[in-house]
Scaffold this motif. Sequence first.
Motif, PDB file in Angstrom:
ATOM      1  N   ALA A 126       2.189   4.088  -2.733  1.00  0.00           N
ATOM      2  CA  ALA A 126       2.173   4.532  -4.128  1.00  0.00           C
ATOM      3  C   ALA A 126       2.611   5.988  -4.264  1.00  0.00           C
ATOM      4  CB  ALA A 126       0.788   4.335  -4.743  1.00  0.00           C
ATOM      5  N   ASP A 127       2.942   6.619  -3.138  1.00  0.00           N
ATOM      6  CA  ASP A 127       3.514   7.974  -3.142  1.00  0.00           C
ATOM      7  C   ASP A 127       4.175   8.194  -1.779  1.00  0.00           C
ATOM      8  OD1 ASP A 127       1.579   8.842  -1.238  1.00  0.00           O
ATOM      9  OD2 ASP A 127       0.149   9.272  -2.840  1.00  0.00           O
ATOM     10  N   TYR A 147      -9.492   2.793  11.431  1.00  0.00           N
ATOM     11  CA  TYR A 147     -10.016   4.130  11.701  1.00  0.00           C
ATOM     12  C   TYR A 147     -11.200   4.029  12.657  1.00  0.00           C
ATOM     13  CZ  TYR A 147     -11.677   8.886  10.808  1.00  0.00           C
ATOM     14  OH  TYR A 147     -12.075  10.186  10.953  1.00  0.00           O
ATOM     15  N   GLY A 204      -5.272   8.665  13.529  1.00  0.00           N
ATOM     16  CA  GLY A 204      -6.019   9.911  13.346  1.00  0.00           C
ATOM     17  C   GLY A 204      -5.952  10.339  11.887  1.00  0.00           C
ATOM     18  N   ARG A 212      -3.519  10.705  -0.143  1.00  0.00           N
ATOM     19  CA  ARG A 212      -4.266  10.630  -1.399  1.00  0.00           C
ATOM     20  C   ARG A 212      -5.626   9.951  -1.198  1.00  0.00           C
ATOM     21  NH1 ARG A 212      -2.601   9.974  -7.203  1.00  0.00           N
ATOM     22  NH2 ARG A 212      -4.413   8.974  -8.108  1.00  0.00           N
ATOM     23  N   ALA A 213      -5.609   8.809  -0.480  1.00  0.00           N
ATOM     24  CA  ALA A 213      -6.852   8.069  -0.237  1.00  0.00           C
ATOM     25  C   ALA A 213      -7.841   8.925   0.559  1.00  0.00           C
ATOM     26  CB  ALA A 213      -6.561   6.767   0.496  1.00  0.00           C
ATOM     27  N   ALA A 215      -6.537   0.473   1.490  1.00  0.00           N
ATOM     28  CA  ALA A 215      -7.990   0.454   1.630  1.00  0.00           C
ATOM     29  C   ALA A 215      -8.578   1.024   0.354  1.00  0.00           C
ATOM     30  CB  ALA A 215      -8.418   1.305   2.828  1.00  0.00           C
ATOM     31  N   TYR A 247     -17.922   8.931   6.309  1.00  0.00           N
ATOM     32  CA  TYR A 247     -17.053   7.777   6.046  1.00  0.00           C
ATOM     33  C   TYR A 247     -17.955   6.621   5.641  1.00  0.00           C
ATOM     34  CZ  TYR A 247     -12.772   4.963   6.734  1.00  0.00           C
ATOM     35  OH  TYR A 247     -11.661   4.171   6.562  1.00  0.00           O
ATOM     36  N   GLY A 253       1.389   8.934   2.261  1.00  0.00           N
ATOM     37  CA  GLY A 253       0.504   8.125   3.092  1.00  0.00           C
ATOM     38  C   GLY A 253       1.196   7.491   4.292  1.00  0.00           C
ATOM     39  N   GLY A 313       0.795  -1.226   0.000  1.00  0.00           N
ATOM     40  CA  GLY A 313       0.000   0.000   0.000  1.00  0.00           C
ATOM     41  C   GLY A 313       0.827   1.276   0.000  1.00  0.00           C
ATOM     42  N   ALA A 361      -4.519  -6.368  -4.253  1.00  0.00           N
ATOM     43  CA  ALA A 361      -4.899  -7.218  -3.121  1.00  0.00           C
ATOM     44  C   ALA A 361      -6.366  -7.626  -3.153  1.00  0.00           C
ATOM     45  CB  ALA A 361      -4.555  -6.520  -1.810  1.00  0.00           C
TER      46      ALA A 361
END
Length: 286
Positions: A11-12, A172, A218, A223-224, A122, A182, A15, A9, A74
């Motif tokens: 990709a930048d 979370y 928290g 990005r997500a 996620a 959410y 995160g 997980g 995944a």
Amino acid sequence: RGKRAFVAGVADDNGYGWAIAKALAAAGAEILVGTWVPALNIFETSLRRGKFDESRRLPNGSLMEIIKVYPLDAVYDTPEDVPDDVRTNKRYAGASNWTVKEVAESVKNDFGSIDILVHSLANGPEVTKPLLETSRKGYLAAISASSYSFVSLLKHFLPIMNPGGASISLTYIASERTIPGYGGGMSSAKAALESDTMVLAFEAGRKHKIRVNTISAGPLGSRAAKAIGFIEKMIEYSYANAPLQKELSADEVGNTAAFLVSPLASAVTGSVVYVDNGLNTMGLAT
Ligand code: NAI
């Protein structure tokens, strides 16, 4: 020998996965990452061109070395599970061996074993929809990408994890308290992830002496999180209402993850550990 970690997980460099990789690298671990197939090209190109060099810097001045980047989706366990439209999609066509089972096999062939498994991924295609407006398909997709993905990763990596090793995931508070916004079944997915943490800790502990914990983090403007749409509001809310009135940095989550997968936490398993400036303990907004 130093420890070897597989971090799924990343990709930048924004995160929690990136921050965890860095904290593990700073503690001397060898870092392998799993990157979502559609994000692979841009991540590898940016890495190669030095775009992340600033954020690769570790406290001792050296740069975090990512030993290998594995393409990963995944949501699929084996090649037989991949539908034709995904297999032939041009965002997937350039990569191979990216189902969970194949990635675990590739890591085994390349390195033999790992000590640490990190799940920092996620996805909820309908996250912006309230639960009452979420489709069955969207709900199941959220669970597949955000909860079962951990069961599958642990299942396939366990046989190559050295006893005494550990895994960690990110959850979370929306799993246990209502966080309007959410949606899409993401709150349900996090509840499943937390319950599974307990059951998997028992099974992986008895069978392989592997610990399983999750960090309830928290809000962070990743990005997500930006895709959800109300992250700035959550960050402000946390700042205003948490016992510790400071911004939460991804590194604080990274450091806790490094502790939890280290021998310092050798008796901690099956736990949800809050890294949220204490916001979860408040009963009344102030
Ligand atoms: P991020 O965008 O850095 O990480 C999510 C990663 O999941 C991305 O790299 C994405 O490419 C990858 N991904 C999505 N679907 C995938 C799939 N099918 N296969 C493989 N990879 C896939 O964002 P962030 O926020 O750091 O997320 C990491 C974890 O932290 C997630 O579990 C998230 O729910 C959790 N978390 C985030 C919070 C926040 O405020 N950002 C708060 C609490 C938990």
